[in-house]
Design a protein around this motif. Structure first.
Motif, PDB file in Angstrom:
ATOM      1  N   LEU A   3       0.362   0.425 -12.124  1.00  0.00           N
ATOM      2  CA  LEU A   3      -0.779   0.910 -11.344  1.00  0.00           C
ATOM      3  C   LEU A   3      -2.104   0.317 -11.836  1.00  0.00           C
ATOM      4  CD1 LEU A   3       0.301   4.608 -10.788  1.00  0.00           C
ATOM      5  CD2 LEU A   3       0.084   2.821  -9.044  1.00  0.00           C
ATOM      6  N   LYS A   4      -2.184  -0.056 -13.101  1.00  0.00           N
ATOM      7  CA  LYS A   4      -3.404  -0.688 -13.606  1.00  0.00           C
ATOM      8  C   LYS A   4      -3.669  -2.030 -12.921  1.00  0.00           C
ATOM      9  CE  LYS A   4      -3.653   1.294 -18.227  1.00  0.00           C
ATOM     10  NZ  LYS A   4      -3.485   1.065 -19.670  1.00  0.00           N
ATOM     11  N   LYS A   5      -2.613  -2.668 -12.433  1.00  0.00           N
ATOM     12  CA  LYS A   5      -2.738  -3.963 -11.776  1.00  0.00           C
ATOM     13  C   LYS A   5      -3.239  -3.837 -10.333  1.00  0.00           C
ATOM     14  CE  LYS A   5       1.199  -5.832 -14.348  1.00  0.00           C
ATOM     15  NZ  LYS A   5       2.549  -6.379 -14.209  1.00  0.00           N
ATOM     16  N   ILE A   6      -3.189  -2.613  -9.776  1.00  0.00           N
ATOM     17  CA  ILE A   6      -3.531  -2.391  -8.380  1.00  0.00           C
ATOM     18  C   ILE A   6      -4.891  -1.700  -8.309  1.00  0.00           C
ATOM     19  CG2 ILE A   6      -2.797  -1.300  -6.218  1.00  0.00           C
ATOM     20  CD1 ILE A   6      -0.789  -3.359  -7.259  1.00  0.00           C
ATOM     21  N   PRO A   7      -5.825  -2.231  -7.517  1.00  0.00           N
ATOM     22  CA  PRO A   7      -7.117  -1.546  -7.380  1.00  0.00           C
ATOM     23  C   PRO A   7      -6.929  -0.162  -6.762  1.00  0.00           C
ATOM     24  CG  PRO A   7      -7.156  -3.714  -6.321  1.00  0.00           C
ATOM     25  CD  PRO A   7      -5.751  -3.451  -6.755  1.00  0.00           C
ATOM     26  N   ALA A   8      -7.704   0.790  -7.216  1.00  0.00           N
ATOM     27  CA  ALA A   8      -7.582   2.170  -6.709  1.00  0.00           C
ATOM     28  C   ALA A   8      -8.096   2.289  -5.305  1.00  0.00           C
ATOM     29  CB  ALA A   8      -8.328   3.127  -7.613  1.00  0.00           C
TER      30      ALA A   8
ATOM     31  N   GLU B 196       0.835  -1.205   0.000  1.00  0.00           N
ATOM     32  CA  GLU B 196       0.000   0.000   0.000  1.00  0.00           C
ATOM     33  C   GLU B 196       0.870   1.256   0.000  1.00  0.00           C
ATOM     34  OE1 GLU B 196      -2.437  -0.579   3.459  1.00  0.00           O
ATOM     35  OE2 GLU B 196      -3.458  -2.308   2.556  1.00  0.00           O
ATOM     36  N   GLU B 197       1.919   1.241   0.798  1.00  0.00           N
ATOM     37  CA  GLU B 197       2.827   2.382   0.872  1.00  0.00           C
ATOM     38  C   GLU B 197       3.547   2.609  -0.460  1.00  0.00           C
ATOM     39  OE1 GLU B 197       6.580   3.844   3.649  1.00  0.00           O
ATOM     40  OE2 GLU B 197       5.449   2.061   4.216  1.00  0.00           O
ATOM     41  N   LEU B 198       4.006   1.529  -1.065  1.00  0.00           N
ATOM     42  CA  LEU B 198       4.689   1.649  -2.361  1.00  0.00           C
ATOM     43  C   LEU B 198       3.743   2.139  -3.456  1.00  0.00           C
ATOM     44  CD1 LEU B 198       6.895  -1.572  -2.278  1.00  0.00           C
ATOM     45  CD2 LEU B 198       7.700   0.793  -2.206  1.00  0.00           C
ATOM     46  N   VAL B 199       2.526   1.640  -3.454  1.00  0.00           N
ATOM     47  CA  VAL B 199       1.544   2.079  -4.462  1.00  0.00           C
ATOM     48  C   VAL B 199       1.239   3.563  -4.275  1.00  0.00           C
ATOM     49  CG1 VAL B 199      -0.870   1.855  -5.187  1.00  0.00           C
ATOM     50  CG2 VAL B 199       0.544  -0.188  -4.887  1.00  0.00           C
ATOM     51  N   HIS B 200       1.073   3.984  -3.030  1.00  0.00           N
ATOM     52  CA  HIS B 200       0.820   5.401  -2.766  1.00  0.00           C
ATOM     53  C   HIS B 200       1.995   6.245  -3.274  1.00  0.00           C
ATOM     54  CE1 HIS B 200      -0.523   9.041  -0.792  1.00  0.00           C
ATOM     55  NE2 HIS B 200       0.664   9.131  -0.216  1.00  0.00           N
ATOM     56  N   ALA B 201       3.221   5.801  -2.972  1.00  0.00           N
ATOM     57  CA  ALA B 201       4.409   6.545  -3.427  1.00  0.00           C
ATOM     58  C   ALA B 201       4.476   6.577  -4.950  1.00  0.00           C
ATOM     59  CB  ALA B 201       5.669   5.912  -2.849  1.00  0.00           C
TER      60      ALA B 201
ATOM     61  N   VAL C  93       4.511   9.918  -7.221  1.00  0.00           N
ATOM     62  CA  VAL C  93       5.609  10.195  -8.164  1.00  0.00           C
ATOM     63  C   VAL C  93       5.057  10.339  -9.575  1.00  0.00           C
ATOM     64  CG1 VAL C  93       7.660   9.186  -9.237  1.00  0.00           C
ATOM     65  CG2 VAL C  93       7.410   9.146  -6.762  1.00  0.00           C
ATOM     66  N   ARG C  94       4.147   9.475  -9.955  1.00  0.00           N
ATOM     67  CA  ARG C  94       3.562   9.542 -11.296  1.00  0.00           C
ATOM     68  C   ARG C  94       2.832  10.867 -11.501  1.00  0.00           C
ATOM     69  NH1 ARG C  94       0.210  10.707 -14.877  1.00  0.00           N
ATOM     70  NH2 ARG C  94      -0.388   9.248 -16.472  1.00  0.00           N
TER      71      ARG C  94
END
Length: 165
Positions: A160-165, A115-120, A124-125
């Motif tokens: 990010l498409k692989k991770i639910p929002a 979760e932390e990495l996805v948020h980061a 960044v994106r």
């Protein structure tokens, strides 16, 4: 009296005689099984027998190990994997003091890190995209920088498409 009952009584009498000749605190168990026919299994146990100690004895002296397939190990592994998955999803924690808590916490730590990495990555994106827009509107910057950044944004978008929002 059925043949099974007669055998059970005879085996029990024999085990009692054997147990009487054992050293103090020794326990005795007899297991009879027919592969593929669990309904025929017979387990005769000394009073006060600790079945965990029986499993430990089989591991130490009887060749029971982690390799090889048996339903107990499969169910145990399934429970561990389930606890880790539930932990990663931050759902269905085991009750307090349950042995599965350790595995749930491992899964929870991995889920929190993801979760932390996805948020980061999302942050960044977003910031990279904002920088690209400023560069695009301002003009006069190195086009190679713009191209490399656009490629990086595409990589981030694909992940990010692989991770639910």
């Amino acid at each position: 009296m059925s043949a099974t009952e007669r055998f059970h009584n005879t085996a029990n009498d024999c085990l009692e005689r054997l147990a009487a000749d054992l050293w103090p605190d020794a326990k005795l168990a007899l297991v009879i099984y027919t592969a593929g026919k669990p309904e025929l299994d017979i387990v005769l146990k000394d009073s006060g027998l600790n079945v965990d100690e029986v499993v430990s004895t089989l591991r130490r002296r009887g060749g029971l190990g982690l390799d090889g397939e048996n339903i107990y190990k499969r169910l145990l592994c399934d429970a561990i994997l389930g606890a880790m998955v539930f932990g990663k999803q931050n759902s269905n924690p085991p009750p307090a003091g349950h042995w599965g808590q350790e595995f749930w916490h491992i899964g929870r730590a991995e889920g929190a890190l993801q979760e932390e990495l996805v948020h980061a990555l999302r942050l960044v994106r977003k910031e990279l995209d904002s920088c690209q827009r400023v560069i695009h509107y301002a003009g006069g910057f190195n086009p190679a920088y713009v191209n490399d950044a656009q490629a990086a944004i595409k990589v981030a978008d694909a992940v990010l498409k692989k991770i639910p929002a």
